[in-house]
Design an enzyme around this catalytic site. Structure first.
Site, PDB file in Angstrom:
ATOM      1  N   LYS A  64       0.834  -1.212   0.000  1.00  0.00           N
ATOM      2  CA  LYS A  64       0.000   0.000   0.000  1.00  0.00           C
ATOM      3  C   LYS A  64       0.873   1.268   0.000  1.00  0.00           C
ATOM      4  O   LYS A  64       0.645   2.179  -0.791  1.00  0.00           O
ATOM      5  CB  LYS A  64      -0.938  -0.005   1.228  1.00  0.00           C
ATOM      6  CG  LYS A  64      -1.889  -1.206   1.232  1.00  0.00           C
ATOM      7  CD  LYS A  64      -2.821  -1.195   2.414  1.00  0.00           C
ATOM      8  CE  LYS A  64      -2.128  -1.395   3.742  1.00  0.00           C
ATOM      9  NZ  LYS A  64      -1.435  -2.716   3.862  1.00  0.00           N
ATOM     10  N   THR A  65       1.889   1.293   0.889  1.00  0.00           N
ATOM     11  CA  THR A  65       2.761   2.468   0.948  1.00  0.00           C
ATOM     12  C   THR A  65       3.527   2.620  -0.368  1.00  0.00           C
ATOM     13  O   THR A  65       3.659   3.720  -0.907  1.00  0.00           O
ATOM     14  CB  THR A  65       3.769   2.312   2.112  1.00  0.00           C
ATOM     15  OG1 THR A  65       3.027   1.984   3.292  1.00  0.00           O
ATOM     16  CG2 THR A  65       4.566   3.573   2.345  1.00  0.00           C
ATOM     17  N   ASP A 109      -1.273   6.568   6.466  1.00  0.00           N
ATOM     18  CA  ASP A 109      -1.271   5.138   6.754  1.00  0.00           C
ATOM     19  C   ASP A 109      -2.206   4.885   7.941  1.00  0.00           C
ATOM     20  O   ASP A 109      -2.438   5.799   8.743  1.00  0.00           O
ATOM     21  CB  ASP A 109       0.167   4.715   7.110  1.00  0.00           C
ATOM     22  CG  ASP A 109       0.371   3.220   6.918  1.00  0.00           C
ATOM     23  OD1 ASP A 109      -0.558   2.548   6.428  1.00  0.00           O
ATOM     24  OD2 ASP A 109       1.452   2.726   7.269  1.00  0.00           O
ATOM     25  N   THR A 158      -5.671  -1.509   6.911  1.00  0.00           N
ATOM     26  CA  THR A 158      -5.736  -2.962   6.999  1.00  0.00           C
ATOM     27  C   THR A 158      -7.157  -3.374   7.410  1.00  0.00           C
ATOM     28  O   THR A 158      -7.474  -4.545   7.457  1.00  0.00           O
ATOM     29  CB  THR A 158      -4.753  -3.486   8.068  1.00  0.00           C
ATOM     30  OG1 THR A 158      -4.945  -2.703   9.261  1.00  0.00           O
ATOM     31  CG2 THR A 158      -3.326  -3.344   7.617  1.00  0.00           C
ATOM     32  N   ARG A 217       6.568  -8.203   1.529  1.00  0.00           N
ATOM     33  CA  ARG A 217       7.468  -7.782   2.616  1.00  0.00           C
ATOM     34  C   ARG A 217       8.170  -8.987   3.232  1.00  0.00           C
ATOM     35  O   ARG A 217       9.352  -8.937   3.556  1.00  0.00           O
ATOM     36  CB  ARG A 217       6.693  -7.027   3.703  1.00  0.00           C
ATOM     37  CG  ARG A 217       7.601  -6.643   4.870  1.00  0.00           C
ATOM     38  CD  ARG A 217       6.895  -5.851   5.934  1.00  0.00           C
ATOM     39  NE  ARG A 217       6.556  -4.526   5.464  1.00  0.00           N
ATOM     40  CZ  ARG A 217       5.464  -3.866   5.816  1.00  0.00           C
ATOM     41  NH1 ARG A 217       4.596  -4.423   6.629  1.00  0.00           N
ATOM     42  NH2 ARG A 217       5.230  -2.660   5.342  1.00  0.00           N
TER      43      ARG A 217
HETATM   44  P1  ADP Z   1       2.163  -1.978   3.161  1.00  0.00           P
HETATM   45  O1  ADP Z   1       2.201  -0.460   3.107  1.00  0.00           O
HETATM   46  O2  ADP Z   1       0.959  -2.564   2.487  1.00  0.00           O
HETATM   47  O3  ADP Z   1       2.343  -2.517   4.564  1.00  0.00           O
HETATM   48  P2  ADP Z   1       4.685  -1.763   1.738  1.00  0.00           P
HETATM   49  O4  ADP Z   1       4.291  -0.869   0.597  1.00  0.00           O
HETATM   50  O5  ADP Z   1       5.436  -1.131   2.864  1.00  0.00           O
HETATM   51  O6  ADP Z   1       3.402  -2.533   2.305  1.00  0.00           O
HETATM   52  O7  ADP Z   1       5.503  -2.984   1.103  1.00  0.00           O
HETATM   53  C1  ADP Z   1       6.410  -3.757   1.863  1.00  0.00           C
HETATM   54  C2  ADP Z   1       7.636  -4.068   1.029  1.00  0.00           C
HETATM   55  O8  ADP Z   1       7.267  -5.042   0.053  1.00  0.00           O
HETATM   56  C3  ADP Z   1       8.150  -2.860   0.253  1.00  0.00           C
HETATM   57  O9  ADP Z   1       9.365  -2.425   0.780  1.00  0.00           O
HETATM   58  C4  ADP Z   1       8.369  -3.319  -1.153  1.00  0.00           C
HETATM   59  O10 ADP Z   1       9.761  -3.476  -1.360  1.00  0.00           O
HETATM   60  C5  ADP Z   1       7.768  -4.697  -1.227  1.00  0.00           C
HETATM   61  N1  ADP Z   1       6.659  -4.756  -2.179  1.00  0.00           N
HETATM   62  C6  ADP Z   1       5.357  -4.579  -1.883  1.00  0.00           C
HETATM   63  N2  ADP Z   1       4.600  -4.770  -2.972  1.00  0.00           N
HETATM   64  C7  ADP Z   1       5.446  -5.088  -3.973  1.00  0.00           C
HETATM   65  C8  ADP Z   1       5.244  -5.425  -5.356  1.00  0.00           C
HETATM   66  N3  ADP Z   1       4.030  -5.495  -5.890  1.00  0.00           N
HETATM   67  N4  ADP Z   1       6.326  -5.670  -6.108  1.00  0.00           N
HETATM   68  C9  ADP Z   1       7.562  -5.661  -5.554  1.00  0.00           C
HETATM   69  N5  ADP Z   1       7.810  -5.371  -4.257  1.00  0.00           N
HETATM   70  C10 ADP Z   1       6.765  -5.083  -3.474  1.00  0.00           C
END
Ligand code: ADP
Length: 336
Positions: A64-65, A109, A158, A217
């Site tokens: 998401k981030t 977030d 979430t 992640r």
């Molecule tokens: P969330 O905000 O949903 O908790 P993040 O955006 O922080 O997740 O993603 C976590 C890690 O996973 C990031 O550092 C990124 O490197 C990796 N990541 C997430 N989605 C992808 C994707 N579709 N392709 C490649 N790497 C991804």
């Protein structure tokens, strides 16, 4: 990177940043979401307008981030990040909104944790970029309307179900991220290994993808640990055998469960048909309730090892079978 003239290795958060895709083309999987965002971003850009407000929902670690940052980069605008619990009062929000340049992205977030007063204050800003600020106090108090630059709010959650209907309705774009399939995670593993200059064979990437619970992640965490293992063992590359050993060292067993998963299932087994509430489960695990609900349980529920019922959390037949097959490990954690 150097500190006092000595080269220091990048820290974990720096490595995490290095692995983040920067463009939609590099974002693996979630094809429907990527396609919708591409269309919305291109259309907003052609009109010279800010992209509609975007709500991203899905489990932790699904991207998401990363997507919020990509939206800003692809739109060619600035990115500002905060989180629901950090914005305590409307005044905090005024500070954030007045710092935005036209069409910037404001990422919040855990937006479901925004205090209600802040949420309601945000409504007019989301609708027509207007705010009412209070000047002075008591007898001299007066409200003054003001405009902020058009912006895009990207909210990540979430727990979409915890958002109020009026809040949810103010987001023009809703995208839900689902857990990734093994094929996509294999691509994430190979990409991250390449970025970290870790030679990894296909079997190793496949193994990481299978054990990563549908979450990029987690794949990235595994890749970093395997890299440590390759480095310290003097191996030249990550193959299946070395990867299996590295994962076992992380506490991951053959069913893909971590120690905390087994502890959780064992607690449910002990509660039997009475079931267990979230609070007792969290106390039993020594974790906070949010972590149990958002991080531990989704995988176990998805795999069919446990279920949430009106009477509480319960172990399923599949969970019972799993624990039955590994009595030794249960005996190893008698006080959990
Ligand atoms: P969330 O905000 O949903 O908790 P993040 O955006 O922080 O997740 O993603 C976590 C890690 O996973 C990031 O550092 C990124 O490197 C990796 N990541 C997430 N989605 C992808 C994707 N579709 N392709 C490649 N790497 C991804």
């Amino acid at each position: 990177m150097a500190r006092d003239g000595v080269a220091v290795p990048p820290s974990e958060p720096q490595l995490d940043l290095a692995l983040r895709p920067r463009r939609l083309d590099d974002f693996v999987g979630q094809r429907g979401v990527v396609l919708n965002l591409r269309t919305a971003i291109d259309a907003a850009r052609m009109r010279g307008e800010a992209l509609d407000h975007l709500l991203l929902s899905g489990l932790p670690g699904l991207g998401k981030t990363t997507l919020a940052e990509i939206v800003a980069a692809e739109s060619g605008v600035g990115f500002h990040a905060s989180s629901g619990p950090a914005i305590e009062r409307p005044a905090d929000l005024v500070g954030l909104l007045t710092a935005l340049q036209p069409r910037d992205v404001l990422f919040i977030d855990e937006i479901h944790r925004l205090p209600r007063a802040v949420e309601e204050y945000l409504y007019s800003a989301m609708e027509d970029f207007s705010l009412v600020i209070m000047l002075d106090k008591g007898m001299n108090a007066r409200s003054v309307p003001m405009q902020v630059n058009p912006f895009t709010l990207v909210g990540a959650t979430t727990r979409e179900g915890l958002l109020t209907d009026p809040f949810r309705a103010r987001f023009g774009l809703h995208e839900k991220l689902e857990p990734y399939d093994t094929q996509d995670l294999r691509v994430v593993a190979a990409r991250s290994a390449r970025l970290l200059k870790l030679p990894m064979d296909d079997g190793a990437a496949e193994m990481l993808a299978q054990r990563a619970r549908g979450t990029p992640r987690i794949v990235n965490r595994f890749v970093r640990r395997v890299r440590d293992f390759v480095q310290t063992s003097g191996a030249t590359h990550a193959d299946e055998a070395l990867t299996a050993t590295a994962l076992a060292r992380l506490g991951l067993d053959e069913s893909g469960l971590l120690l905390h998963d087994r502890k959780l299932l064992t607690l449910l087994q002990r509660a039997g048909s009475i079931g267990m509430g979230l609070k007792s489960l969290a106390v039993g695990l020594g974790e906070d309730e949010r972590t149990v609900e958002d991080v531990y349980e989704p995988f176990l529920i998805r795999e069919g090892y446990m279920t949430r019922t009106p009477r509480g959390r319960m172990l399923t037949a599949r969970g019972t079978e799993l624990l039955g097959n590994s009595q030794t490990e249960n005996r190893l954690t008698p006080d959990c």
